[in-house]
Design a protein around this motif. Structure first.
Motif, PDB file in Angstrom:
ATOM      1  N   THR A 284      41.302  38.405  50.859  1.00 47.70           N
ATOM      2  CA  THR A 284      42.485  38.623  50.026  1.00 47.70           C
ATOM      3  C   THR A 284      42.459  37.807  48.735  1.00 47.70           C
ATOM      4  N   GLY A 285      41.516  36.880  48.626  1.00 46.22           N
ATOM      5  CA  GLY A 285      41.612  35.941  47.509  1.00 46.22           C
ATOM      6  C   GLY A 285      40.707  36.221  46.324  1.00 46.22           C
ATOM      7  N   TRP A 286      39.932  37.331  46.382  1.00 44.44           N
ATOM      8  CA  TRP A 286      38.861  37.474  45.408  1.00 44.44           C
ATOM      9  C   TRP A 286      39.296  37.963  44.042  1.00 44.44           C
ATOM     10  N   THR A 287      40.564  38.394  43.901  1.00 50.21           N
ATOM     11  CA  THR A 287      40.954  39.077  42.663  1.00 50.21           C
ATOM     12  C   THR A 287      40.825  38.176  41.433  1.00 50.21           C
ATOM     13  N   GLY A 288      41.246  36.931  41.567  1.00 46.83           N
ATOM     14  CA  GLY A 288      41.189  36.020  40.426  1.00 46.83           C
ATOM     15  C   GLY A 288      39.761  35.835  39.951  1.00 46.83           C
TER      16      GLY A 288
END
Lengths: 344, 615
Positions: A215-219
């Motif tokens: 869930t954290g890869w967007t940044g």
């Protein structure tokens, strides 16, 4: 130029820049300590002796435990029950044992000493089942750091690849990946994580790490994409293309190394964020399984006993605070050191 | 930037130090001297069956609101398909029964909806004369047809009411005569006949079955499988009944539950509260008050049952004045967090016995727990006294079986299994669980002794028990995995028998029929014998005892049954419960009874004169 400075490599320059930031250097040392705790937790807090002499032979029970866990070894017959403290009563002439500094495991309970304030026997006190708080914190440090590193590693991996593809190719690929990012960030992350965890059959920190990673890869993806857009028209990239290198080689050998540094800075902050989220999940009871000591679950059990057990909130709370702070400080120091605009 | 971090850091340190300075030292860390921490202990042993902790006074005041807190919502409020105690606690206020307990004799013969009743000479038929002055909350009159309809709903084989139905097995027919006579016949007389046949909730037929789908079928038809299989309407009714909106009146606009009781259903807001208000047209309100007998009218205007799942939050809300009453708090709160003079001045603390016992249930069909020797060993491996003393602060009353510890059915001649890990290990080895492959974990026939202890995520005490057991069993070569489950999932797994070990509470009564939980008929098909206990002698004792009307003979059978339970250890019986609670001292007429839930809000009234009303 009148003076010739000795030639310095890039990392030397960054290193010297970083060292100018005292706070960051100090934080880095704290991280070293945490890493030490992470690696040697079993030797720092354990109810098994590190070395012991028993009936004429020398044993290394802590090492043996690793052997039993990972290499299919078995416990020696005398130690089958792993109750070394009870074994002490059977000690004969010349038998001895050297225990870790904190001679308690994180799961060993003793109801007779429940909710004891800090004392010489239990430096950070005990919880409602009489388990040693310091021992739980040491083993909890493992969970926190592991979750931080693995989750970030997963999402940096995903984010860098997707960001690189989007940035390098542009066009339809870019649009698809960008929309994917937008979809991901419309979900409130904490709720998304709680929902997924609630549906999961089993509780384990591996799940938490994977979910945080996914869930954290967007940044990271956006960051990498931006860097790629900046770099992709540089001469060396054009040269690589002109030489007829395959895209794979151009992306990963030529462009990526030049875009990675800012990603590493975000990753440092990411570790801190992941540790916080893991603590939050454990606090809510969604994180690690109950027998696994983590800082968050320690805090959560402390809430039940307030106002009596101040030591149950203070120490794990401080541990989370310090860890998150030092990661942020190191991240900041790194960012400053890597930023060419700040160079004198 | 860097400076601001330092400042933040030192500020936080300062805050932590300040916060801790403000805390009081441990108030009364009891270990040796338990005491009662400023509360009243209500034991209700012997002759005393009602205890009044705040006197009624001469002239109770009308009006006022009571806000109490529970830990969970009921799954739904359909009285016949629900098995949850939370639902019963709400519905007992809204629905009524034909008969009730006479609180002086504790016999189940007080007329409620029935004006009078008679038993036929052979003892098989009960005839009730229904009161003519009872009206439903929506104004319709309550008649014998409603009573018959309620019974039919229970007996409809497609209605999801198997646990309720298991008490009605011997019913053969029921009929009405005119509008106010209802009679029911059984083929055998159960020793709790009046409690069963006069003790089910009466629900309004015109609300639940406006089309009269069940009118065409008699009780005999419903009991006849060949009829129920043929007639689609019976199944159709049941399908609608199981999901009827009356069973789940959630939200602001939901139709309220229609009952006949002293309280009217008000609202159910999920995640927040369930409330019920005084029924101003209650038929029984002006009946002459008789201590211990007729205490049916209500004084309070409204009762709000807040749902606060977290025990710490509940206590905080009580201290902050948002709640008036917590029926159950954690032992550690009762003994260490509510001892300040302020608290004791404002609140009355009580711990009261409820007819409910905690147990650790071993799924008897799992390979690990098939052998009774292993189950006995498990019991001997749980250090129950240590747990009771230190985790439950001595609130548990050790029990050897399921029967009410102060009741006539309880066999006091049986000695509890001791805590004896050594003997336990011998038994486990005798049963063949030996570490054959030398990996430190016992195994038998290739199956490692590695089981899962399911814990409901709200229950700290069972979590602690599981953690203790895990640590203790590790030392004898048995692996315990702990699995935390949300309550609804937990119950679902329990009914489907998908578990190895659970830790739970059964709520019973003064007298109990063990059939529902212990007879092998009720294994599977969502019956309540979740552990899969099968024992031929126990089955025949249970069957015989239910219809034995001679108390001495019956209890002799139950004594023998407890010996079997003791030997077989399908459960590890832990403790009869004392629930620790606290309420605002403004309330009077607070009485504690040995039936669930241990208190009755009907007699409570609020003295608003002394202090301003809070809510």
């Amino acid at each position: 130029m009148s003076e010739m400075a000795p030639a310095r490599t890039y990392s030397q320059i960054v290193g010297s820049q970083f060292r100018k930031n005292k706070l960051a250097v100090m934080s880095l040392h704290i991280i070293y300590v945490l890493l030490f705790v992470f690696i040697f937790a079993d030797f720092l807090a354990n109810d098994k002796p590190i070395v012991m002499r028993y009936q004429g032979s020398t044993y290394f029970p802590v090492f043996r435990e690793y052997g039993v866990k990972w290499f299919g070894l078995n416990w020696q017959d005398a130690f089958k029950s792993q109750q070394f403290k009870i074994l002490e009563k059977k000690y004969g002439e010349g038998d001895w044992a050297i225990y870790p500094v904190i001679p308690y495991s994180s799961t060993e309970y003793n109801l007779q000493v429940k909710l004891q304030p800090p004392s010489r026997a239990h430096i950070f006190g005990t919880d409602e089942l009489g388990r040693d708080v310091l021992s739980q914190m040491i083993h909890g440090a493992r969970v926190s750091l592991l979750v931080g590193f693995v989750a970030v590693a997963i999402y940096v991996f995903i984010g860098v690849i997707l960001g690189a593809l989007a940035g390098f190719y542009g066009g339809i690929i870019d649009i698809v990946i960008q929309r994917l990012i937008e979809i991901m960030i419309t979900f409130p992350r904490m709720f998304l994580i709680i929902t997924i965890v609630a549906v999961m059959e089993t509780q384990s920190i591996i799940n938490i790490m994977i979910i945080l990673g996914l869930t954290g890869w967007t940044g990271v993806a956006r960051f990498t994409r931006g860097e790629f857009l900046k770099v992709k028209n540089e001469d060396y990239v054009v040269a690589a293309k002109a030489l007829g290198y395959r895209d794979f080689r151009t992306i990963f050998r030529h462009v990526l190394p030049n875009t990675l540094t800012p990603v590493l800075v975000t990753a440092t902050f990411g570790v801190a964020a992941a540790i916080l989220i893991e603590s939050g999940l454990s606090f809510l009871g969604f994180g690690a399984p109950p027998e696994q000591a983590t800082w968050g679950s320690l805090l959560s059990s402390a809430r039940d006993t307030l106002p009596t057990g101040w030591w149950l909130t203070t120490f794990p709370g401080l541990a989370i605070f310090i860890t998150v702070t030092v990661y942020n400080l190191v991240g900041e120091g790194l960012r400053d050191a890597l930023d060419p605009r700040l160079k004198q | 930037m860097k400076k601001s971090f330092l400042i933040q850091f030192s500020l936080l340190l300062l805050l932590i130090i300040l916060a801790n300075l403000g805390l009081r030292p441990a108030e009364n860390l009891i270990n040796d001297e338990l005491g009662n921490a400023g509360g009243i202990r209500v034991d209700l042993t012997g002759e005393e069956t009602i205890f009044e902790s705040s006197p009624t006074g001469k002239e109770p005041q009308q009006g006022g609101t009571l806000v109490l807190a529970e830990s969970a919502h009921p799954e739904h409020l359909n009285t016949f398909t629900s098995t949850s105690a939370a639902a019963t606690r709400i519905l007992d206020n809204i629905y009524e029964t034909l008969l009730g307990y006479d609180f002086r004799t504790w016999r189940y013969d007080k007329p409620v909806l029935a004006e009078s009743f008679s038993v036929s000479e052979d003892g098989y038929t009960l005839t009730f004369k229904i009161r003519k002055n009872v009206y439903w909350h929506d104004g319709e009159q309550l008649t014998a047809h409603d009573v018959l309809f309620s019974l039919k709903s229970i007996l409809n084989p497609f209605v999801d009411s198997a646990p309720t139905r298991s008490s009605f097995q011997k019913v053969t027919s029921a009929r009405t005569e005119g509008d106010f006579i209802f009679s029911v016949t059984s083929s055998e007389t159960h020793f709790r006949n009046q409690e069963i046949l006069g003790g089910f909730h009466i629900i309004p037929k015109h609300v639940w079955d406006p089309e009269g789908l069940l009118d065409r079928y008699s009780v005999e038809d419903l009991l006849n499988p060949s009829v129920t299989r043929e007639e689609a309407a019976i199944k159709g009714f049941a399908d609608a009944f199981n999901v009827h909106p009356q069973g789940r009146p959630v939200g602001d606009d939901a139709e309220p539950i229609i009952g006949s009781g002293p309280w009217v259903f008000d609202k159910w807001i999920t995640g927040d509260y369930i409330s019920y208000a005084k029924n101003n047209n209650y038929w029984n309100a002006d009946e002459t008050y008789e201590e211990g007998f007729s205490e049916d009218g209500a004084y309070l205007d409204k009762v709000i049952v807040k749902v606060i799942s977290d025990a710490t939050a509940r206590l905080t809300a009580l201290k902050a004045g948002e709640l008036d009453f917590i029926p159950r708090m954690r032992a550690v709160q009762y003994f260490t967090q509510t001892n300040t003079p302020d608290f004791l001045e404002k609140f009355q603390k009580v711990n009261y016995v409820v007819p409910a016992y905690s147990y650790v249930g071993w799924n008897n069909d799992r390979p690990y727990f098939k052998d009774k020797r292993v189950r006995q060993a498990m019991t001997m491996l749980i250090d129950r006294d240590n747990y009771n003393e230190n985790v439950a602060y001595g609130l548990g009353i050790p029990t050897i079986g399921p029967f009410y510890i102060y009741g006539k059915q309880y066999n006091h001649n049986i000695e509890r299994w001791p805590y004896d890990p050594q003997r336990a290990v011998e038994l486990i080895e005798e049963a063949g669980w030996i570490d054959h492959d030398g990996d430190g974990i016992r195994d038998k026939d290739g199956i490692p002794f590695n089981f899962t202890f399911s814990v409901s995520s709200g229950s700290t005490s069972s979590k602690y028990l599981a953690l203790m057991l895990k640590e203790d069993l590790r030392k004898v070569g048995i692996v315990v995995n702990i699995r935390q489950l949300e309550w609804s999932v937990y119950v679902e797994n329990l009914r489907d028998r998908q578990f190895d070990v659970v830790s739970l509470l059964w709520i019973g009564g003064l007298e109990m029929d063990p059939y529902q939980i212990w007879h092998s008929d009720n294994i599977g098909d969502r019956g309540s014998n979740y552990m899969g206990f099968r024992h031929a002698e126990a089955d025949s004792l249970i069957e015989k005892a239910r219809y034995e009307l001679d108390e001495g003979k019956r209890n002799a059978m139950y004594f023998r049954l407890q010996e079997i339970f003791h030997e077989e250890q399908p459960y590890t019986f832990m403790f009869y419960q004392r629930d620790p609670g606290a309420y605002l001292k403004e309330f009077h007429g607070v009485k504690w009874l040995p039936i669930r839930p241990g208190y009755r809000l009907n007699s409570w009234w609020r003295n608003t004169a002394s202090v301003g009303a809070t809510s």
